[in-house]
Design a protein around this motif. Structure first.
Motif, PDB file in Angstrom:
ATOM      1  N   VAL A  12     -17.978   4.131  -4.396  1.00  0.00           N
ATOM      2  CA  VAL A  12     -17.730   5.575  -3.771  1.00  0.00           C
ATOM      3  C   VAL A  12     -17.283   6.835  -4.333  1.00  0.00           C
ATOM      4  O   VAL A  12     -15.855   6.051  -5.624  1.00  0.00           O
ATOM      5  N   GLU A  13     -17.387   7.860  -4.409  1.00  0.00           N
ATOM      6  CA  GLU A  13     -16.642   9.043  -4.843  1.00  0.00           C
ATOM      7  C   GLU A  13     -15.516   9.231  -4.581  1.00  0.00           C
ATOM      8  O   GLU A  13     -14.101   9.197  -5.015  1.00  0.00           O
ATOM      9  N   ILE A  14     -15.381   9.125  -3.309  1.00  0.00           N
ATOM     10  CA  ILE A  14     -14.276   9.461  -2.746  1.00  0.00           C
ATOM     11  C   ILE A  14     -13.259   7.958  -1.510  1.00  0.00           C
ATOM     12  O   ILE A  14     -14.651   7.767  -1.240  1.00  0.00           O
ATOM     13  N   GLY A  15     -11.993   8.125  -2.287  1.00  0.00           N
ATOM     14  CA  GLY A  15     -11.569   7.263  -0.536  1.00  0.00           C
ATOM     15  C   GLY A  15     -10.166   7.749  -0.214  1.00  0.00           C
ATOM     16  O   GLY A  15      -9.447   7.878  -0.247  1.00  0.00           O
ATOM     17  N   ASN A  16     -10.821   7.457   1.452  1.00  0.00           N
ATOM     18  CA  ASN A  16     -10.024   8.865   2.401  1.00  0.00           C
ATOM     19  C   ASN A  16      -9.011   7.438   2.832  1.00  0.00           C
ATOM     20  O   ASN A  16      -8.871   5.907   3.293  1.00  0.00           O
ATOM     21  N   SER A  17      -7.246   7.558   2.535  1.00  0.00           N
ATOM     22  CA  SER A  17      -6.729   7.194   3.414  1.00  0.00           C
ATOM     23  C   SER A  17      -5.760   7.781   3.788  1.00  0.00           C
ATOM     24  O   SER A  17      -5.141   8.921   3.186  1.00  0.00           O
ATOM     25  N   ASP A  18      -4.498   6.864   4.688  1.00  0.00           N
ATOM     26  CA  ASP A  18      -3.540   8.234   5.590  1.00  0.00           C
ATOM     27  C   ASP A  18      -2.203   7.060   4.907  1.00  0.00           C
ATOM     28  O   ASP A  18      -0.913   7.524   4.997  1.00  0.00           O
ATOM     29  N   LEU A  19      -2.059   6.134   4.135  1.00  0.00           N
ATOM     30  CA  LEU A  19      -1.787   5.691   3.058  1.00  0.00           C
ATOM     31  C   LEU A  19      -1.240   6.293   1.447  1.00  0.00           C
ATOM     32  O   LEU A  19      -2.798   6.182   1.348  1.00  0.00           O
ATOM     33  N   PHE A  20      -0.281   6.166   1.166  1.00  0.00           N
ATOM     34  CA  PHE A  20      -0.602   5.943  -0.722  1.00  0.00           C
ATOM     35  C   PHE A  20      -0.763   5.333  -1.513  1.00  0.00           C
ATOM     36  O   PHE A  20      -0.556   3.566  -0.829  1.00  0.00           O
ATOM     37  N   ALA A  21      -1.426   5.109  -2.068  1.00  0.00           N
ATOM     38  CA  ALA A  21      -2.471   3.598  -2.834  1.00  0.00           C
ATOM     39  C   ALA A  21      -1.244   2.895  -3.531  1.00  0.00           C
ATOM     40  O   ALA A  21      -1.309   1.483  -3.581  1.00  0.00           O
ATOM     41  N   GLU A  22      -0.229   3.351  -3.780  1.00  0.00           N
ATOM     42  CA  GLU A  22       1.089   2.819  -4.250  1.00  0.00           C
ATOM     43  C   GLU A  22       1.560   1.222  -3.370  1.00  0.00           C
ATOM     44  O   GLU A  22       1.832   0.402  -3.685  1.00  0.00           O
ATOM     45  N   GLU A  23       1.294   1.791  -1.871  1.00  0.00           N
ATOM     46  CA  GLU A  23       1.404   1.524  -0.620  1.00  0.00           C
ATOM     47  C   GLU A  23       0.496  -0.625  -0.546  1.00  0.00           C
ATOM     48  O   GLU A  23       0.972  -0.956   0.145  1.00  0.00           O
ATOM     49  N   LYS A  24      -0.946  -0.001  -0.691  1.00  0.00           N
ATOM     50  CA  LYS A  24      -1.829  -1.654  -0.919  1.00  0.00           C
ATOM     51  C   LYS A  24      -2.039  -1.993  -2.216  1.00  0.00           C
ATOM     52  O   LYS A  24      -2.297  -1.856  -3.445  1.00  0.00           O
ATOM     53  N   ASP A  25      -1.234  -3.840  -1.588  1.00  0.00           N
ATOM     54  CA  ASP A  25      -1.201  -5.087  -2.236  1.00  0.00           C
ATOM     55  C   ASP A  25      -2.746  -4.987  -2.352  1.00  0.00           C
ATOM     56  O   ASP A  25      -3.797  -4.371  -1.991  1.00  0.00           O
ATOM     57  N   GLY A  26      -3.447  -4.792  -4.312  1.00  0.00           N
ATOM     58  CA  GLY A  26      -4.323  -4.745  -4.630  1.00  0.00           C
ATOM     59  C   GLY A  26      -5.323  -3.586  -4.997  1.00  0.00           C
ATOM     60  O   GLY A  26      -6.165  -4.026  -5.988  1.00  0.00           O
ATOM     61  N   VAL A  27      -4.216  -3.039  -5.333  1.00  0.00           N
ATOM     62  CA  VAL A  27      -5.079  -1.373  -5.850  1.00  0.00           C
ATOM     63  C   VAL A  27      -4.169  -0.821  -6.942  1.00  0.00           C
ATOM     64  O   VAL A  27      -2.562  -0.973  -7.057  1.00  0.00           O
ATOM     65  N   ASP A  28      -4.987  -0.323  -7.945  1.00  0.00           N
ATOM     66  CA  ASP A  28      -3.893   0.419  -8.823  1.00  0.00           C
ATOM     67  C   ASP A  28      -4.158   1.191  -9.047  1.00  0.00           C
ATOM     68  O   ASP A  28      -5.107   2.084  -9.271  1.00  0.00           O
ATOM     69  N   ALA A  29      -2.312   2.331  -8.542  1.00  0.00           N
ATOM     70  CA  ALA A  29      -2.331   3.295  -7.911  1.00  0.00           C
ATOM     71  C   ALA A  29      -2.710   4.336  -9.326  1.00  0.00           C
ATOM     72  O   ALA A  29      -3.007   5.201  -9.418  1.00  0.00           O
ATOM     73  N   SER A  30      -2.488   3.754 -10.548  1.00  0.00           N
ATOM     74  CA  SER A  30      -2.710   4.504 -12.047  1.00  0.00           C
ATOM     75  C   SER A  30      -4.037   4.873 -11.952  1.00  0.00           C
ATOM     76  O   SER A  30      -4.130   5.849 -13.005  1.00  0.00           O
ATOM     77  N   LYS A  31      -4.998   4.237 -12.018  1.00  0.00           N
ATOM     78  CA  LYS A  31      -5.751   4.839 -11.889  1.00  0.00           C
ATOM     79  C   LYS A  31      -6.621   5.703 -11.152  1.00  0.00           C
ATOM     80  O   LYS A  31      -8.217   6.627 -11.306  1.00  0.00           O
ATOM     81  N   LEU A  32      -6.165   6.287 -10.010  1.00  0.00           N
ATOM     82  CA  LEU A  32      -6.435   7.349  -9.675  1.00  0.00           C
ATOM     83  C   LEU A  32      -5.817   7.686  -8.757  1.00  0.00           C
ATOM     84  O   LEU A  32      -4.693   8.407  -9.399  1.00  0.00           O
ATOM     85  N   VAL A  33      -6.100   9.280  -8.775  1.00  0.00           N
ATOM     86  CA  VAL A  33      -6.192  10.597  -8.384  1.00  0.00           C
ATOM     87  C   VAL A  33      -6.289  10.770  -7.145  1.00  0.00           C
ATOM     88  O   VAL A  33      -6.808  10.836  -6.369  1.00  0.00           O
ATOM     89  N   ASP A  34      -4.545  11.081  -6.637  1.00  0.00           N
ATOM     90  CA  ASP A  34      -4.671  11.379  -5.056  1.00  0.00           C
ATOM     91  C   ASP A  34      -4.127  12.974  -4.972  1.00  0.00           C
ATOM     92  O   ASP A  34      -4.113  13.703  -5.545  1.00  0.00           O
ATOM     93  N   HIS A  35      -5.762  13.155  -3.874  1.00  0.00           N
ATOM     94  CA  HIS A  35      -5.333  14.923  -3.304  1.00  0.00           C
ATOM     95  C   HIS A  35      -5.558  15.178  -1.924  1.00  0.00           C
ATOM     96  O   HIS A  35      -5.817  14.380  -0.568  1.00  0.00           O
TER      97      HIS A  35
END
Length: 284
Positions: free
Chosen positions: A76-99
């Motif tokens: 998908v183009e956008i992932g909606n989240s209540d959490l920072f990507a850094e808080e989720k196991d299995g997610v590489d936050a370095s690849k994502l841009v936080d808006h």
């Protein structure tokens, strides 16, 4: 007879080719994830579509974990989240841009028959860990506590447990993915307790103050009410084309001032404090 069959097939070929070209132009994007953020994205998506005919924003729920995992893979183009990507196991936050598009408070809600409006943070923790099992122990009616938790992967659950349970494990209980269903079950079930974003609180349930601090937007903006999170719309790398256009629309003064607050969220500009992904207050 063969000619009659050939013509519809030929027309179908050109129709499908046209659809493919339409998709290739990037005229539709999909945003998936947080159910707490879903009402805002849906409303803003409809407004965007009305102002930009031919451009479509598809919005789906599924929880913050789903949003982050889907956007990380490029599904998908956008992932909606209540959490920072850094808080989720299995997610590489370095690849994502936080808006960050808004903030949202999360409050414990109870059935109206329980008869209390305030609780200590300590007792709230004991209720969700199973140490307190009857509401009479905290000044309420003689009713057994009926716990209703959010499903694993829910950003609201992650935020609530981070600030209320502080590392302790929640008692095993019924789980629900839909925020609307959570509110309905609490409304209909004597002794029930759960938690929802401020935007889902109605007169059918009783939101609890904690240590005499009310769950209000103003208390969130100063961090007096600590159970809150940013609403994130993550992209895989920097957004482009329609995705960038839509995100700019969400963050525009028009939307932040006229829609975000009306739907029960807190505009980013209203926040008087900032927190990092570990929950630390950020100071200048």
């Amino acid at each position: 007879m063969k000619k009659k069959i050939f013509l519809p097939i030929l027309l179908s070929f050109f129709f499908l080719s046209g659809c493919a070209a339409w998709i290739d132009r990037g005229e539709a994007i999909t945003a998936v994830g947080s159910s707490a953020l879903q009402p805002l994205v849906e409303t803003v998506g409809e407004e965007f579509q009305s102002e930009n005919p031919g451009k479509f924003i598809n919005v789906q729920g599924g929880g913050s974990g789903t949003g982050l995992s889907q956007v990380q893979t490029g599904a998908v183009e956008i992932g909606n989240s209540d959490l920072f990507a850094e808080e989720k196991d299995g997610v590489d936050a370095s690849k994502l841009v936080d808006h960050q598009v808004a903030a949202v408070g999360i409050a414990p809600i109870i059935n109206s028959e329980i008869g209390i409006e305030n609780i200590s943070m300590s007792d709230l923790k004991k209720i969700f860990t199973g140490e307190i099992t009857n509401w009479s122990d905290v000044g309420g009616a003689n009713l057994p506590v009926v716990l209703l938790n959010r499903a694993a992967g829910s950003g609201s659950r992650g935020t609530f447990e981070k600030w209320v349970l502080d590392g302790a494990n929640a008692k095993t209980s019924q789980e629900q993915d839909s925020t609307g269903m959570v509110r309905q079950i609490v409304t209909d079930t004597p002794g029930a307790i759960s938690y929802v974003a401020f935007s889902y609180i109605t007169d059918d349930v009783v939101p609890l103050s904690i240590d005499n601090v009310a769950p209000t937007d103003e208390n969130v903006t100063t961090n007096a009410w600590v159970i809150w999170s940013y609403e994130h719309m993550y992209t895989l790398g920097e957004p482009s084309e329609l995705t960038a256009e839509f995100l700019a629309f969400v963050l525009s003064d028009e939307i932040q001032e006229n829609i975000v607050g009306d739907l029960g969220y807190i505009p980013i500009s209203a926040m008087k404090v900032a927190r990092d992904w570990e929950g630390n207050l950020i100071t200048e």
